[in-house]
Design an enzyme around this catalytic site. Structure first.
Site, PDB file in Angstrom:
ATOM      1  N   GLY A   1       0.724  -1.138   0.030  1.00 41.48           N
ATOM      2  CA  GLY A   1       0.132  -0.003  -0.055  1.00 41.48           C
ATOM      3  C   GLY A   1       0.809   1.198  -0.067  1.00 41.48           C
ATOM      4  O   GLY A   1       0.271   2.281   0.388  1.00 41.48           O
TER       5      GLY A   1
ATOM      6  N   HIS B   1       1.484   0.626 -13.307  1.00 45.03           N
ATOM      7  CA  HIS B   1       2.490  -0.769 -13.564  1.00 45.03           C
ATOM      8  C   HIS B   1       3.730  -0.264 -13.528  1.00 45.03           C
ATOM      9  O   HIS B   1       4.191   0.986 -13.916  1.00 45.03           O
ATOM     10  CB  HIS B   1       2.181  -1.198 -14.907  1.00 45.03           C
ATOM     11  CG  HIS B   1       2.985  -2.393 -15.688  1.00 45.03           C
ATOM     12  ND1 HIS B   1       2.503  -3.581 -15.342  1.00 45.03           N
ATOM     13  CD2 HIS B   1       4.073  -2.289 -16.237  1.00 45.03           C
ATOM     14  CE1 HIS B   1       3.126  -4.409 -15.806  1.00 45.03           C
ATOM     15  NE2 HIS B   1       4.209  -3.630 -16.334  1.00 45.03           N
TER      16      HIS B   1
HETATM   17  C1  GRF Z   1       3.686  -1.230  -7.380  1.00 46.02           C
HETATM   18  O1  GRF Z   1       5.075  -1.712  -8.093  1.00 46.02           O
HETATM   19  C2  GRF Z   1       2.794  -1.180  -8.497  1.00 46.02           C
HETATM   20  O2  GRF Z   1       3.357  -0.680  -9.795  1.00 46.02           O
HETATM   21  C3  GRF Z   1       2.261  -2.526  -8.881  1.00 46.02           C
HETATM   22  O3  GRF Z   1       2.162  -3.005  -7.557  1.00 46.02           O
HETATM   23  C4  GRF Z   1       3.159  -2.568  -6.664  1.00 46.02           C
HETATM   24  C5  GRF Z   1       2.422  -1.947  -5.383  1.00 46.02           C
HETATM   25  O4  GRF Z   1       3.320  -1.466  -4.552  1.00 46.02           O
HETATM   26  N1  GRF Z   1       1.163  -2.485  -9.561  1.00 46.02           N
HETATM   27  P1  GRF Z   1       2.624  -0.748  -3.310  1.00 46.02           P
HETATM   28  O5  GRF Z   1       1.383  -1.958  -2.800  1.00 46.02           O
HETATM   29  O6  GRF Z   1       1.800   0.369  -3.727  1.00 46.02           O
HETATM   30  O7  GRF Z   1       3.628  -0.605  -2.357  1.00 46.02           O
END
Ligand code: GRF
Length: 200
Positions: free
Chosen positions: A12, A109
């Site tokens: 998150g 992404h």
């Molecule tokens: C991020 O790297 C995002 O690009 C991908 O999942 C990850 C989530 O990270 N879709 P976080 O939970 O926001 O730290």
């Protein structure tokens, strides 16, 4: 004021940066609801700590996929969210949710789409693919969501160098820093009308 809902599965940190930007006033938006599909995920803890309504919703809570989809579309609608942000959400959305928020669902992404996207390309796998391909640049993409993984229209990208001694972890950390900036900036541009979403 742009009303947001966030869907996430993991730690998150992207959710947190959006919430922080709303609170600090750099993003004219507010997060009305966070839905997590993993009851033990950091994102739900962080959202609760920030005083944001949370719902755990998954095939565990709704074993029938169509019911899950319906419940999600209803919860999002009731929250008043105008735009839905996927932030590390590991599932495809159902047809009702997609239709209810057509053109108003964003994803981030951790690679430069259309390179290194699609089913199976998430998290570390993206950074491993970037290194294996010998790419000299990587960076996050914010795009619209449709029924195919990593497929909708790209709204924004930012770039970081890939360094000769990068590991998947060091590259992931460099990209994640940019993710936090890019997601907030893209939402700010949507909130101010600089980026127009057809469904908004
Ligand atoms: C991020 O790297 C995002 O690009 C991908 O999942 C990850 C989530 O990270 N879709 P976080 O939970 O926001 O730290």
């Amino acid at each position: 004021m742009l009303e947001l809902a966030i869907l996430a599965s993991g730690s998150g940190s992207n959710m947190q940066s959006i919430v922080d930007a709303c609170r600090h006033g750099s993003l004219p938006a507010s997060v009305r609801l966070v839905i997590g599909n993993n009851s033990k995920s950091g994102v739900l803890e962080r959202a609760r700590a920030a005083g944001i309504p949370t719902i755990h919703m998954s095939l565990k809570t709704h074993p029938d996929a169509a019911e899950l989809d319906q419940a999600m579309a209803r919860a999002l609608g009731e929250s008043g969210a105008q735009v839905v942000c996927l932030a590390g959400y590991m599932k495809l959305l159902g047809p009702r949710t997609l239709a209810a928020y057509d053109g108003r669902i964003l994803n981030i992404h951790p690679g430069l789409l259309p390179r290194h996207g699609g089913q199976g390309f998430f998290g570390r796998a993206v950074h491993e693919a970037v290194l294996a391909a010998g790419d000299t640049e990587s960076g996050p993409t914010v795009h619209l969501v449709d029924e195919i993984y990593d497929h909708g229209q790209t709204l924004a990208q930012s770039r970081v160098p890939v360094l000769a001694d990068d590991t998947p972890d060091s590259l992931a950390a460099r990209v994640l820093e940019q993710e936090h900036l890019l997601y907030v900036d893209t939402l700010r541009r949507i909130a101010t009308g600089e980026i127009k979403l057809s469904g908004l």
